[in-house]
Design an enzyme around this catalytic site. Structure first.
Site, PDB file in Angstrom:
ATOM      1  N   GLY A   1       0.866  -1.199   0.000  1.00 55.01           N
ATOM      2  CA  GLY A   1       0.000   0.000   0.000  1.00 55.01           C
ATOM      3  C   GLY A   1       0.887   1.228   0.000  1.00 55.01           C
TER       4      GLY A   1
ATOM      5  N   SER B   1       1.618   3.612  -2.353  1.00 56.66           N
ATOM      6  CA  SER B   1       1.529   4.677  -3.349  1.00 56.66           C
ATOM      7  C   SER B   1       0.838   5.951  -2.881  1.00 56.66           C
ATOM      8  CB  SER B   1       0.813   4.141  -4.590  1.00 56.66           C
ATOM      9  OG  SER B   1      -0.410   3.535  -4.213  1.00 56.66           O
TER      10      SER B   1
ATOM     11  N   PHE C   1      -1.868  -0.841  -5.962  1.00 56.40           N
ATOM     12  CA  PHE C   1      -2.831  -1.191  -7.004  1.00 56.40           C
ATOM     13  C   PHE C   1      -3.261   0.110  -7.673  1.00 56.40           C
ATOM     14  CE2 PHE C   1      -6.549  -4.428  -7.612  1.00 56.40           C
ATOM     15  CZ  PHE C   1      -6.038  -4.730  -8.864  1.00 56.40           C
ATOM     16  N   GLU C   2      -2.582   0.478  -8.725  1.00 59.69           N
ATOM     17  CA  GLU C   2      -2.824   1.779  -9.353  1.00 59.69           C
ATOM     18  C   GLU C   2      -2.970   1.622 -10.853  1.00 59.69           C
ATOM     19  OE1 GLU C   2      -3.422   4.313  -7.562  1.00 59.69           O
ATOM     20  OE2 GLU C   2      -2.565   3.804  -5.610  1.00 59.69           O
TER      21      GLU C   2
ATOM     22  N   LEU D   1      -2.679  -1.111   3.571  1.00 61.59           N
ATOM     23  CA  LEU D   1      -3.730  -1.205   2.557  1.00 61.59           C
ATOM     24  C   LEU D   1      -5.010  -0.552   3.063  1.00 61.59           C
ATOM     25  CD1 LEU D   1      -3.577  -4.878   1.200  1.00 61.59           C
ATOM     26  CD2 LEU D   1      -2.508  -2.815   0.267  1.00 61.59           C
ATOM     27  N   ALA D   2      -5.686   0.144   2.180  1.00 60.22           N
ATOM     28  CA  ALA D   2      -7.056   0.589   2.445  1.00 60.22           C
ATOM     29  C   ALA D   2      -7.803   0.301   1.165  1.00 60.22           C
ATOM     30  CB  ALA D   2      -7.096   2.069   2.783  1.00 60.22           C
TER      31      ALA D   2
ATOM     32  N   TYR E   1     -16.938   4.705  13.573  1.00 59.71           N
ATOM     33  CA  TYR E   1     -15.600   4.138  13.351  1.00 59.71           C
ATOM     34  C   TYR E   1     -15.282   3.003  14.342  1.00 59.71           C
ATOM     35  CZ  TYR E   1     -11.048   3.823  11.288  1.00 59.71           C
ATOM     36  OH  TYR E   1      -9.952   3.333  10.617  1.00 59.71           O
TER      37      TYR E   1
ATOM     38  N   LEU F   1      -6.530  11.909   9.075  1.00 57.44           N
ATOM     39  CA  LEU F   1      -5.991  12.794   8.040  1.00 57.44           C
ATOM     40  C   LEU F   1      -6.755  12.632   6.752  1.00 57.44           C
ATOM     41  CD1 LEU F   1      -2.139  12.396   8.368  1.00 57.44           C
ATOM     42  CD2 LEU F   1      -3.460  14.462   8.672  1.00 57.44           C
ATOM     43  N   VAL F   2      -6.667  13.647   5.904  1.00 54.47           N
ATOM     44  CA  VAL F   2      -7.315  13.559   4.601  1.00 54.47           C
ATOM     45  C   VAL F   2      -6.515  12.607   3.718  1.00 54.47           C
ATOM     46  CG1 VAL F   2      -8.071  14.845   2.571  1.00 54.47           C
ATOM     47  CG2 VAL F   2      -7.971  15.987   4.805  1.00 54.47           C
TER      48      VAL F   2
END
Ligand code: NAD
Length: 395
Positions: A47, A49, A73-74, A138-139, A234, A272-273
């Site tokens: 994850g 990137s 994964f892009e 990863l998200a 959350y 965070l954004v």
């Protein structure tokens, strides 16, 4: 191509190659301005990137001189469509790392699959021999389970009861009330399957069986707790269940790594954004208020500042400050009582009319567009740029 932001819902469907490169450069500059880290030397970032994973990779490479392999994964660009922001970020990172004489290699594909795990192991064996750290960041909205082939979709929902609270459309600035219905049992299980720790365990198991983990190996995955205000959506919701699972996985992995003196950590990070967090209802409004208060107090951090502290004060500190349950807490400034006490009254009062005075909505928006390479100083957004950017050697 002249590239402008195009938004659809909470995503931006275009990205700017030079803006993303500038964003990566700013993070590199931040790390270079800090005391060098006594950190890892051969690092796999899963994850890698965008968001916390990208920042961790930059901190490891430019702070600790680490060789890094990034898995993500892009989408690369076509003649008519820009690449995804993460693609441009990875390309920029790779270029800068190599210019600095650092090893960098990239694998683009589904990290949940056996195929990408195998590919990564072959690459480690070929180029690095062994690694001393894995950042698991990863998200993802879905996971195809490598053993069953079932697709699991994650949802961000409360559990048991509907949850009603304020939310914001951060593009228009309209504050409204939203009610989110509770998740079904299947949705809870699916979210745990995607965002829980099973895949992290599978990665570490595969790497260990392949004999590519150094003695003293460390791995970290990221979690979030936040204040009571966000708990229903959350911590006590579907994603919280997944994070509970992730926490259990950290213990299972540590047990599995005993013979090589390895350890798995959970780091609880600041809100965070990022592309992942902008998809969560309620949270963007909370982040906008949080930004205002933390900036006023001189406590504001982005992913890169958090990543530096993760290494310096957490993973590679002689005396890391861990909470009672053994987690690294770089959300400590967010959770400070003087910060949280400022949030409550603002949350109660905030409306569409006063959102700009009670929150840092502008800061939220500008961070959001920055994720896609827009609004960076020194980038000429009127000039024609080639959207096709290669990542040399990407597998
Ligand atoms: P992000 O969206 O910025 O990054 C996600 C990364 O995962 C990208 O590199 C993407 O390419 C990669 N990815 C997604 N699906 C993949 C797949 N199938 N195969 C390979 N790569 C894939 O997200 P983020 O906000 O940096 O989140 C990373 C972690 O940090 C998550 O566990 C999240 O819950 C946690 N966290 C985030 C926040 C926050 O406020 N953003 C706070 C605390 C913890």
């Amino acid at each position: 191509m002249i590239i402008k932001p195009k938004t659809r819902g909470f995503i931006c469907t275009t990205a700017h190659p030079e803006g993303c490169a500038q964003n990566v450069q700013e993070q590199i500059n931040y790390i270079k301005g800090k005391v060098p880290l006594e950190g890892p030397k051969k690092v796999l970032v899963i994850g890698a990137s965008t968001g916390y994973g990208l920042a961790s990779r930059i901190a490891a490479a430019f702070g600790s001189g680490a060789a890094t392999i990034g898995v993500f994964f892009e989408k690369p660009a076509s003649e008519t469509k820009t690449a995804s922001a993460g693609w441009y970020n990875a390309a920029a990172f790779d270029r800068k790392a190599k210019e600095a004489g650092l090893y960098s290699q990239n694998i683009n594909g589904d990290a949940f699959s056996d195929e990408i795990k195998d590919k990564t192991i072959q690459l480690i064996k070929k180029d690095l021999g062994k690694i001393d750290m894995v950042v698991y960041s990863l998200a993802s909205p879905r996971r195809i389970h490598p053993k069953t082939g079932v697709t699991h979709n994650s949802v961000i929902k409360p559990i048991s009861n509907p949850f009603t609270n304020k939310t914001i459309d951060f593009h228009s600035g309209v504050v409204s009330e939203v009610t989110i219905q509770p998740a079904s049992e299947d949705e809870i299980k699916d979210t745990v399957a995607v965002m829980g720790g099973e895949d992290w365990e599978m990665w570490i198991q595969a790497l260990k069986s392949a004999g590519v983990l150094e003695s003293g190996f460390k791995t970290v995955a990221f979690s979030y707790i936040g204040p009571e205000l966000t708990h229903a959506i959350y911590t006590n919701g579907t994603i919280g269940k997944a994070k509970e699972h992730l926490d259990n996985s950290s213990k299972a992995i540590t047990a599995q790594l005993k013979d090589i003196d390895g350890k798995a950590y959970i780091s609880v990070n600041k809100a965070l954004v990022t592309q992942a967090s902008s998809a969560i209802p309620i949270v963007p409004l909370y982040i906008s208020i949080l930004y205002k208060i933390m900036k006023e107090k001189g406590l504001h951090e982005g992913c890169i500042e958090q990543a530096y502290r993760l290494f310096a004060e957490g993973l590679y500190s002689d005396s890391p400050t861990l909470d009672d349950s053994g987690k690294i807490r770089i959300d400590d400034w967010e959770m400070r009582s003087d910060v949280q006490e400022g949030i409550k009254p603002a949350w109660e009062q905030i409306t569409t009319e006063n959102v700009n005075s009670l929150s840092d909505l502008e800061g939220y928006r500008s961070d959001f567009f920055k994720l896609f390479g827009f609004g960076l100083k020194g980038v000429d957004y009127e000039s024609d740029v080639n959207p096709v950017v290669e990542i040399p050697g990407v597998e």
